[in-house]
Design a protein around this motif. Structure first.
Motif, PDB file in Angstrom:
ATOM      1  N   MET A 102     -19.391 -34.111  -4.622  1.00 14.34           N
ATOM      2  CA  MET A 102     -19.860 -32.960  -4.236  1.00 14.34           C
ATOM      3  C   MET A 102     -20.025 -31.988  -5.690  1.00 14.34           C
ATOM      4  O   MET A 102     -20.238 -30.732  -5.386  1.00 14.34           O
ATOM      5  CB  MET A 102     -19.105 -32.221  -3.204  1.00 14.34           C
ATOM      6  CG  MET A 102     -19.138 -32.862  -2.036  1.00 14.34           C
ATOM      7  SD  MET A 102     -18.230 -32.261  -0.500  1.00 14.34           S
ATOM      8  CE  MET A 102     -16.362 -32.663  -1.260  1.00 14.34           C
ATOM      9  N   GLU A 143     -22.770 -31.095  -8.795  1.00 13.01           N
ATOM     10  CA  GLU A 143     -24.129 -31.697  -9.067  1.00 13.01           C
ATOM     11  C   GLU A 143     -23.977 -32.677 -10.448  1.00 13.01           C
ATOM     12  O   GLU A 143     -24.997 -33.457 -10.467  1.00 13.01           O
ATOM     13  CB  GLU A 143     -24.940 -30.316  -9.442  1.00 13.01           C
ATOM     14  CG  GLU A 143     -26.208 -30.557  -9.622  1.00 13.01           C
ATOM     15  CD  GLU A 143     -27.147 -29.335  -9.705  1.00 13.01           C
ATOM     16  OE1 GLU A 143     -28.370 -29.546  -9.857  1.00 13.01           O
ATOM     17  OE2 GLU A 143     -26.574 -28.358  -9.601  1.00 13.01           O
ATOM     18  N   LEU A 148     -26.623 -34.509  -4.248  1.00 11.05           N
ATOM     19  CA  LEU A 148     -25.422 -33.954  -3.510  1.00 11.05           C
ATOM     20  C   LEU A 148     -25.462 -34.009  -2.021  1.00 11.05           C
ATOM     21  O   LEU A 148     -26.557 -33.875  -1.335  1.00 11.05           O
ATOM     22  CB  LEU A 148     -25.310 -32.478  -3.972  1.00 11.05           C
ATOM     23  CG  LEU A 148     -24.834 -32.114  -5.313  1.00 11.05           C
ATOM     24  CD1 LEU A 148     -24.901 -30.575  -5.702  1.00 11.05           C
ATOM     25  CD2 LEU A 148     -23.438 -32.614  -5.608  1.00 11.05           C
ATOM     26  N   LEU A 201     -22.835 -33.416   1.646  1.00 13.76           N
ATOM     27  CA  LEU A 201     -21.566 -33.330   2.245  1.00 13.76           C
ATOM     28  C   LEU A 201     -21.498 -34.272   3.399  1.00 13.76           C
ATOM     29  O   LEU A 201     -22.390 -34.693   4.193  1.00 13.76           O
ATOM     30  CB  LEU A 201     -21.163 -31.943   2.740  1.00 13.76           C
ATOM     31  CG  LEU A 201     -21.042 -30.875   1.602  1.00 13.76           C
ATOM     32  CD1 LEU A 201     -21.215 -29.515   2.373  1.00 13.76           C
ATOM     33  CD2 LEU A 201     -19.990 -31.041   1.046  1.00 13.76           C
ATOM     34  N   TYR A 224     -19.411 -27.920  -4.641  1.00 16.79           N
ATOM     35  CA  TYR A 224     -20.710 -28.125  -4.400  1.00 16.79           C
ATOM     36  C   TYR A 224     -21.442 -26.799  -4.111  1.00 16.79           C
ATOM     37  O   TYR A 224     -22.328 -26.748  -4.322  1.00 16.79           O
ATOM     38  CB  TYR A 224     -20.445 -28.926  -2.902  1.00 16.79           C
ATOM     39  CG  TYR A 224     -21.838 -29.041  -1.892  1.00 16.79           C
ATOM     40  CD1 TYR A 224     -22.841 -29.654  -2.500  1.00 16.79           C
ATOM     41  CD2 TYR A 224     -22.185 -28.145  -1.174  1.00 16.79           C
ATOM     42  CE1 TYR A 224     -23.997 -29.907  -1.692  1.00 16.79           C
ATOM     43  CE2 TYR A 224     -23.363 -28.229  -0.287  1.00 16.79           C
ATOM     44  CZ  TYR A 224     -24.312 -29.132  -0.505  1.00 16.79           C
ATOM     45  OH  TYR A 224     -25.455 -28.987  -0.006  1.00 16.79           O
TER      46      TYR A 224
END
Length: 632
Positions: free
Chosen positions: A456, A458, A503, A505, A550
């Motif tokens: 998470m 970059e 990225l 989640l 993130y």
């Protein structure tokens, strides 16, 4: 029959075998130039005479006490003339001189059997048999033996003819292209000043050029040059030269000093070398053995660390590290002689493969083993390959690091496509293509592993990449840009990631992201200095850190310090309040900041320190001012 290149002829052999008399018969010059020599009737120091414009004859001392002087004169010999008196035959110094000539890798030579007028023919034949036994399996195998007598003028013309004939076939010397001369004599001449003499071992130099004197790192301009007793504008490899130096006292120089093009050679304390032992059944070399190293016109003591015995299945060859007790001017490719500490006898010779510089033992051993069985150009490739990426070889330092001219190295580059020149930010590096490929693969692997461990975030900061892979900053920038242009990686601000990385989640963590953003919207700040936030929101610490990293990479939140996070909108608002405040005020205090933002001291101090850190403000005593950069 003519000689195209400068040829140095070395007269060597046992004391009183007639070397000096033979040189005088050949050239008309008595090389016993010192009163002490003439009084004793033996050569103590090296003497020089000229057979013709292209031929220098060196008369080296034959007495065992002066073998180190003999070594000084042997550097750069093209033709070895081994002088043996017929009445004495092969003597101890005959053998030692001959071994030294072999160890110095001299390729051409012949034997002069002198004083034949003193013995019968039967005795001459016996001595010749001993000579053939001595020279068997050497560069003088089946060589011509010329009988001479200086007194009776026998064979002098034959010796002269043999030198001319052999000299006409001598190829050009191996030349690094860098001017270099080991000093064997120094003196002061009225009206001229300091004069140094020696044999030019590589390159050339002209009147008016500047040379460096080592040790001491002094520089001096050349006032005058003489070769063969005449003034010349330039002296070249292989020539005997007398060089008149400007603004240097002869008292500050002596035999063993070194002249060279500035910034091309240096004093060293250790080197890797391949050793050839004269006879391992008679002499041995062991680790930590103390020996005498003779290189050029200098002698230093050294300790040996054996890296490998019996290299290339030859019991007389050893790869070793030499640790010098006193620094020595030496370079890659230099040949040297090894003598025992006590008794002082010649036991081996060697060739320097690399200067160790700041390498550790593990690196030294690996490189030394890699040298085994390789020629000069393959060893050079190994040296460049072994240079660490944290300090890559700059093209401007080629001459000092590799002890060869840029012209010679450019010639190697044009014929060997394994090298490449990399240019970036006005810096040029010499690297191998294989190493560049390995570094790119290392960067790829590091960034890919970083994504695996930090899904998470970059990307990775360039500084972290450089520290982990140990690459010089400018060189790393070049590699990253190269990889970016080839669509291997990409960058966002200072974050570097794999080109296809995105990225994301996990679905189960989305609710926590919303909780964090909702909390910031309502409270502006999150403080994790205690566990209250985690307990109240039922969120795991590791999950929290992954989500805030993130969100930070997406510019939705800002990390003020290790415990405090704030929404980006709140940061923008506080920046505007500060900017408006400075339109009518010169400085800002903590109480004033608290009042304008309605923050408690708990948050006001960290926020102000954050603004200092990003150079938005700066602190003077207990007040802040707006950064001058922002005032422009």
């Amino acid at each position: 029959m003519s000689i195209d290149n400068q040829v140095v002829v070395g007269m060597s052999g046992h004391i009183d075998h007639g070397k000096t008399s033979l040189v005088q018969a050949l050239t008309g010059k008595n090389t016993d130039s010192l009163d002490q020599e003439k009084l004793r009737g033996m050569t103590i120091d090296i003497g020089f005479a000229y057979l013709e414009d292209k031929v220098t004859i060196i008369d080296v001392p034959g007495h065992e006490k002066f073998v180190k002087n003999m070594l000084s004169g042997s550097t750069g010999i093209d033709i070895a003339v081994l002088v043996i008196a017929a009445d004495d035959g092969v003597m101890p110094q005959t053998k030692e001189h001959f071994e030294i000539l072999k160890l110095l890798n001299i390729k051409n030579g012949f034997v002069v059997l002198n004083k034949v007028d003193l013995v019968e023919n039967d005795w001459i034949e016996l001595v010749k048999k001993d000579i053939l036994d001595l020279t068997d399996s050497s560069f003088m195998h089946n060589t011509k033996i010329i009988e001479t007598s200086v007194i009776e003028k026998i064979g002098i013309d034959d010796v002269k003819h043999q030198i001319i004939e052999m000299g006409s076939t001598i190829p050009s010397k191996e030349n690094t292209g860098l001017f270099r001369m080991h000093i064997d004599r120094t003196f002061s001449k009225t009206g001229f000043g300091t004069v140094v003499t020696g044999t030019v071992s590589s390159g050339s130099v002209s009147v008016g050029e500047t040379v460096e004197i080592l040790p001491g790192n002094q520089q001096s301009k050349i006032r005058n040059i003489q070769t063969h007793g005449r003034d010349v504008d330039k002296t070249n490899i292989g020539e005997r030269a007398a060089i008149n130096l400007n603004n240097i006292s002869s008292a500050d120089l002596s035999r063993g000093y070194h002249l060279s093009k500035p910034k091309t050679y240096q004093q060293n304390n250790s080197f890797i070398a391949e050793i050839s032992i004269i006879d391992k059944n008679k002499y041995s070399i062991k680790s930590n053995q103390r020996v005498r190293v003779h290189l050029g016109t200098k002698e230093v003591m050294a300790r040996i660390s054996i890296i490998k015995n019996n290299i290339e299945s030859d019991q007389n060859k050893v790869m070793a590290l030499f640790k010098l007790e006193n620094s020595l001017v030496c370079g890659i490719g230099d040949r040297f002689i090894i003598r025992q500490y006590s008794p002082v006898v010649t036991i081996a010779g060697g060739i320097i493969h690399d200067i160790t510089r700041d390498k550790v033992w593990k690196e030294i051993k690996k490189l030394a083993l890699d040298f085994i069985g390789k020629n000069r150009y393959e060893r050079l490739y190994s040296i460049v390959s072994a240079i660490p990426s944290k300090k890559p070889l700059e093209y401007r330092n080629i001459e000092n690091y590799l002890n060869m001219s840029k012209i010679e190295f450019d010639s190697i580059l044009s014929n060997d496509d394994r090298y490449e020149i990399i240019e970036h930010n006005k810096i040029s590096w010499v690297v191998t293509k294989a190493n560049t490929k390995l570094l790119i693969e290392s960067i790829k692997k590091f960034i890919s592993d970083y994504h695996t461990q930090n899904p998470m975030i970059e990307g990775c900061n360039k500084k972290v990449i450089g520290q982990k892979i140990k690459i010089e900053e400018n060189f790393l920038t070049f590699l990253l840009e190269k990889m970016k242009n080839n669509k291997i990686i990409k960058s966002n601000l200072n974050f570097w990631s794999m080109y296809n990385f995105s990225l994301g989640l996990k679905d189960k963590d989305l609710k926590y992201k919303d909780q964090i953003l909702s909390h910031l919207k309502e409270n502006d700040f999150i403080d994790i200095s205690n566990n209250d936030f985690f307990i109240k929101n039922n969120i795991n610490k590791d999950v929290f850190y992954g989500i805030v990293n993130y969100l930070e990479s997406k510019n939705e939140i800002v990390k003020i310090d290790s415990n405090i996070f704030v929404s980006l909108n709140k940061i923008k608002l506080m920046k505007k309040l500060i900017s408006d405040f400075f339109k009518v005020n010169e400085s800002l205090s903590v109480p004033e900041f608290k009042e304008m933002t309605n923050l408690t001291r708990k948050y006001a101090i960290p926020v102000l320190e954050y603004f200092d850190k990003i150079n938005y403000t700066y602190r003077i005593d207990n007040r802040r001012k707006l950064s001058e950069v922002l005032n422009v």
